[in-house]
Design an enzyme around this catalytic site. Structure first.
Site, PDB file in Angstrom:
ATOM      1  N   ARG A  47      50.341  15.666   3.451  1.00 35.52           N
ATOM      2  CA  ARG A  47      49.774  16.584   4.625  1.00 35.52           C
ATOM      3  C   ARG A  47      49.159  15.631   5.442  1.00 35.52           C
ATOM      4  O   ARG A  47      47.991  14.961   5.114  1.00 35.52           O
ATOM      5  CB  ARG A  47      49.091  17.630   4.131  1.00 35.52           C
ATOM      6  CG  ARG A  47      49.876  18.544   3.134  1.00 35.52           C
ATOM      7  CD  ARG A  47      49.077  20.027   3.262  1.00 35.52           C
ATOM      8  NE  ARG A  47      47.649  19.854   3.123  1.00 35.52           N
ATOM      9  CZ  ARG A  47      47.027  21.216   3.042  1.00 35.52           C
ATOM     10  NH1 ARG A  47      47.577  22.324   3.301  1.00 35.52           N
ATOM     11  NH2 ARG A  47      45.553  21.179   3.107  1.00 35.52           N
ATOM     12  N   THR A  79      46.738  17.544  11.472  1.00 35.93           N
ATOM     13  CA  THR A  79      47.343  18.362  11.508  1.00 35.93           C
ATOM     14  C   THR A  79      47.992  19.499  10.537  1.00 35.93           C
ATOM     15  O   THR A  79      48.261  20.771  10.550  1.00 35.93           O
ATOM     16  CB  THR A  79      49.142  18.171  12.368  1.00 35.93           C
ATOM     17  OG1 THR A  79      49.586  17.475  11.259  1.00 35.93           O
ATOM     18  CG2 THR A  79      48.846  17.282  13.274  1.00 35.93           C
ATOM     19  N   ASP A 139      41.609  20.118  -4.244  1.00 40.17           N
ATOM     20  CA  ASP A 139      42.721  19.204  -4.002  1.00 40.17           C
ATOM     21  C   ASP A 139      43.449  18.944  -5.385  1.00 40.17           C
ATOM     22  O   ASP A 139      42.949  18.091  -6.159  1.00 40.17           O
ATOM     23  CB  ASP A 139      42.271  18.085  -3.258  1.00 40.17           C
ATOM     24  CG  ASP A 139      43.354  17.056  -2.653  1.00 40.17           C
ATOM     25  OD1 ASP A 139      44.263  16.734  -3.306  1.00 40.17           O
ATOM     26  OD2 ASP A 139      43.602  17.010  -1.583  1.00 40.17           O
ATOM     27  N   ASP A 184      43.772  14.967  -6.101  1.00 38.32           N
ATOM     28  CA  ASP A 184      42.682  14.293  -6.319  1.00 38.32           C
ATOM     29  C   ASP A 184      42.383  14.446  -7.801  1.00 38.32           C
ATOM     30  O   ASP A 184      41.817  13.599  -8.554  1.00 38.32           O
ATOM     31  CB  ASP A 184      41.562  14.574  -5.254  1.00 38.32           C
ATOM     32  CG  ASP A 184      42.019  13.938  -4.073  1.00 38.32           C
ATOM     33  OD1 ASP A 184      42.673  12.864  -3.944  1.00 38.32           O
ATOM     34  OD2 ASP A 184      41.508  14.190  -2.938  1.00 38.32           O
TER      35      ASP A 184
HETATM   36  C1  PRP Z   1      49.298  19.098  -1.566  1.00 35.31           C
HETATM   37  C2  PRP Z   1      50.085  19.718  -2.711  1.00 35.31           C
HETATM   38  C3  PRP Z   1      51.269  20.100  -1.714  1.00 35.31           C
HETATM   39  C4  PRP Z   1      50.601  20.254  -0.616  1.00 35.31           C
HETATM   40  C5  PRP Z   1      50.500  21.676  -0.390  1.00 35.31           C
HETATM   41  O1  PRP Z   1      49.713  17.731  -1.523  1.00 35.31           O
HETATM   42  O2  PRP Z   1      50.376  19.036  -3.746  1.00 35.31           O
HETATM   43  O3  PRP Z   1      52.428  19.139  -1.773  1.00 35.31           O
HETATM   44  O4  PRP Z   1      49.551  19.617  -0.486  1.00 35.31           O
HETATM   45  O5  PRP Z   1      50.315  22.047   0.919  1.00 35.31           O
HETATM   46  P1  PRP Z   1      51.054  22.817   2.066  1.00 35.31           P
HETATM   47  O6  PRP Z   1      51.631  23.817   1.435  1.00 35.31           O
HETATM   48  O7  PRP Z   1      50.102  23.153   3.231  1.00 35.31           O
HETATM   49  O8  PRP Z   1      52.364  21.842   2.599  1.00 35.31           O
HETATM   50  P2  PRP Z   1      48.914  16.698  -0.605  1.00 35.31           P
HETATM   51  O9  PRP Z   1      49.595  16.708   0.796  1.00 35.31           O
HETATM   52  O10 PRP Z   1      47.670  16.785  -0.714  1.00 35.31           O
HETATM   53  O11 PRP Z   1      49.426  15.178  -1.157  1.00 35.31           O
HETATM   54  P3  PRP Z   1      49.124  14.573  -2.767  1.00 35.31           P
HETATM   55  O12 PRP Z   1      50.100  15.667  -3.632  1.00 35.31           O
HETATM   56  O13 PRP Z   1      49.727  13.383  -2.700  1.00 35.31           O
HETATM   57  O14 PRP Z   1      47.449  14.659  -3.027  1.00 35.31           O
HETATM   58  N1  URA Z   2      46.737  20.972  -1.221  1.00 34.09           N
HETATM   59  C1  URA Z   2      46.019  21.284  -2.434  1.00 34.09           C
HETATM   60  O1  URA Z   2      45.879  20.270  -3.138  1.00 34.09           O
HETATM   61  N2  URA Z   2      45.080  22.257  -2.378  1.00 34.09           N
HETATM   62  C2  URA Z   2      44.972  23.155  -1.436  1.00 34.09           C
HETATM   63  O2  URA Z   2      44.169  23.994  -1.543  1.00 34.09           O
HETATM   64  C3  URA Z   2      45.920  22.875  -0.445  1.00 34.09           C
HETATM   65  C4  URA Z   2      46.667  22.101  -0.416  1.00 34.09           C
END
Ligand code: PRP
Ligand code: URA
Length: 209
Positions: free
Chosen positions: A104, A108, A200, A203
Site C-alpha cells: 500500500r 494514497t 500492521d 510488521d
Molecule cells: C497489508 C495487508 C494487505 C493490505 C490490506 O499489506 O497485508 O495486503 O495491507 O490493505 P487494503 O485492503 O487497504 O489494500 P501492506 O500493504 O501493508 O504490505 P505488507 O504485507 O508487505 O506489509
Molecule cells: N494492513 C494492515 O496490515 N493492517 C490494517 O489494519 C490495514 C492494512
C-alpha cells in the site's frame, strides 16, 4: 453477488483474540496465524468434490473417497499473506503456490504491484488467495484482477480480519469471488487501518517495527 462466509469457530475466535493483543510477539503471532489459516482452510475447502476410489485396507477391500476435479493453487499476497501459506499448504500439500506482491502506498494507501509469479496451469485450478487484512479492499481486488488476467475463473479469497467497506470494494469488482473471514471489524481509521483490527500484519509477522 458473492457470499461472505464468517468463520466463527471457537478455536478461530480464541486464537484471533490472542493475535489482536498488542503484547503478543512475532513468534506467537506467526504461529497463531498459521493455526488459524489451517482451521479456516478446512472451511474454505469444505465443498470440494470427491469421487469413489477402490482401495484395500489390511483387512478388506473398500470404496474410499478422494478429492476429484479442480486442483488447488494457494496465492498469498506478499508480504503478510505468507503468514497464512504454511497452514493452508499443510492442509493441501499437493496445492501449487503462486505469489503476488503488492504494497500500500504510504500516502494514497492504494496498492502498488511489485511481483507476480504464478503456477503455469493456474487458470485450470481453484485459486485460494490469502491475506490476513482486507482493509480498503484495494490489494485483494487488484490481486484477483491479476489472476483473472491470467485466465483464472474459480477464485476464493481468505482473509482474517475485514471491514464492511473493503468487502464491498471486492464484491463490487468481483461478484463471483466468495470471501471467507474470521471477523468483520468496525471501520477504517484515518490511516486506513482496521479498527480495532490487529495493527500492521506484515510488521507483526516479520518483526519489522
Ligand atoms: C497489508 C495487508 C494487505 C493490505 C490490506 O499489506 O497485508 O495486503 O495491507 O490493505 P487494503 O485492503 O487497504 O489494500 P501492506 O500493504 O501493508 O504490505 P505488507 O504485507 O508487505 O506489509
Ligand atoms: N494492513 C494492515 O496490515 N493492517 C490494517 O489494519 C490495514 C492494512
Amino acid at each position: 453477488m458473492s457470499t461472505v462466509h464468517i468463520i466463527d469457530h471457537p478455536l478461530v475466535q480464541h486464537k484471533l483474540t490472542q493475535m489482536r493483543m498488542k503484547e503478543t510477539g512475532s513468534k506467537d503471532f506467526r504461529e497463531l496465524l498459521n493455526e488459524i489459516a489451517l482451521l479456516m482452510g478446512y472451511e474454505v475447502t469444505r465443498d470440494l468434490s470427491v469421487e469413489d476410489v477402490d482401495i484395500e485396507t489390511p483387512i478388506s477391500k473398500m470404496v474410499g473417497k478422494r478429492i476429484s476435479g479442480k486442483k488447488l493453487a494457494i496465492v498469498p499476497i506478499l508480504r503478510a499473506g505468507l503468514g497464512m501459506l504454511d497452514g493452508m499448504h499443510t492442509l493441501v500439500p499437493v496445492a501449487k503456490v503462486g505469489f503476488i506482491g503488492l504494497y500500500r502506498d504510504p500516502v494514497t494507501h492504494s496498492p502498488v504491484e511489485y511481483y507476480c509469479k504464478l503456477p503455469e496451469d493456474v487458470d485450470k485450478r481453484l485459486v485460494i488467495v490469502v491475506d490476513p487484512m482486507l482493509a480498503t479492499g484495494g490489494s485483494s481486488r487488484d490481486a484477483i484482477t491479476m489472476l483473472k488476467k491470467r485466465g483464472c475463473s474459480n477464485i476464493r479469497l481468505m482473509c482474517l480480519v475485514a471491514v464492511p467497506e473493503g468487502i464491498k470494494v471486492v464484491q463490487d469488482a468481483h461478484p463471483d469471488v466468495d470471501i471467507y473471514v474470521a471477523s468483520i471489524d468496525s471501520h477504517l481509521n484515518e490511516n486506513d487501518y482496521i479498527v480495532p483490527g490487529l495493527g500492521d500484519a506484515g510488521d507483526r509477522i516479520f518483526g519489522t517495527k
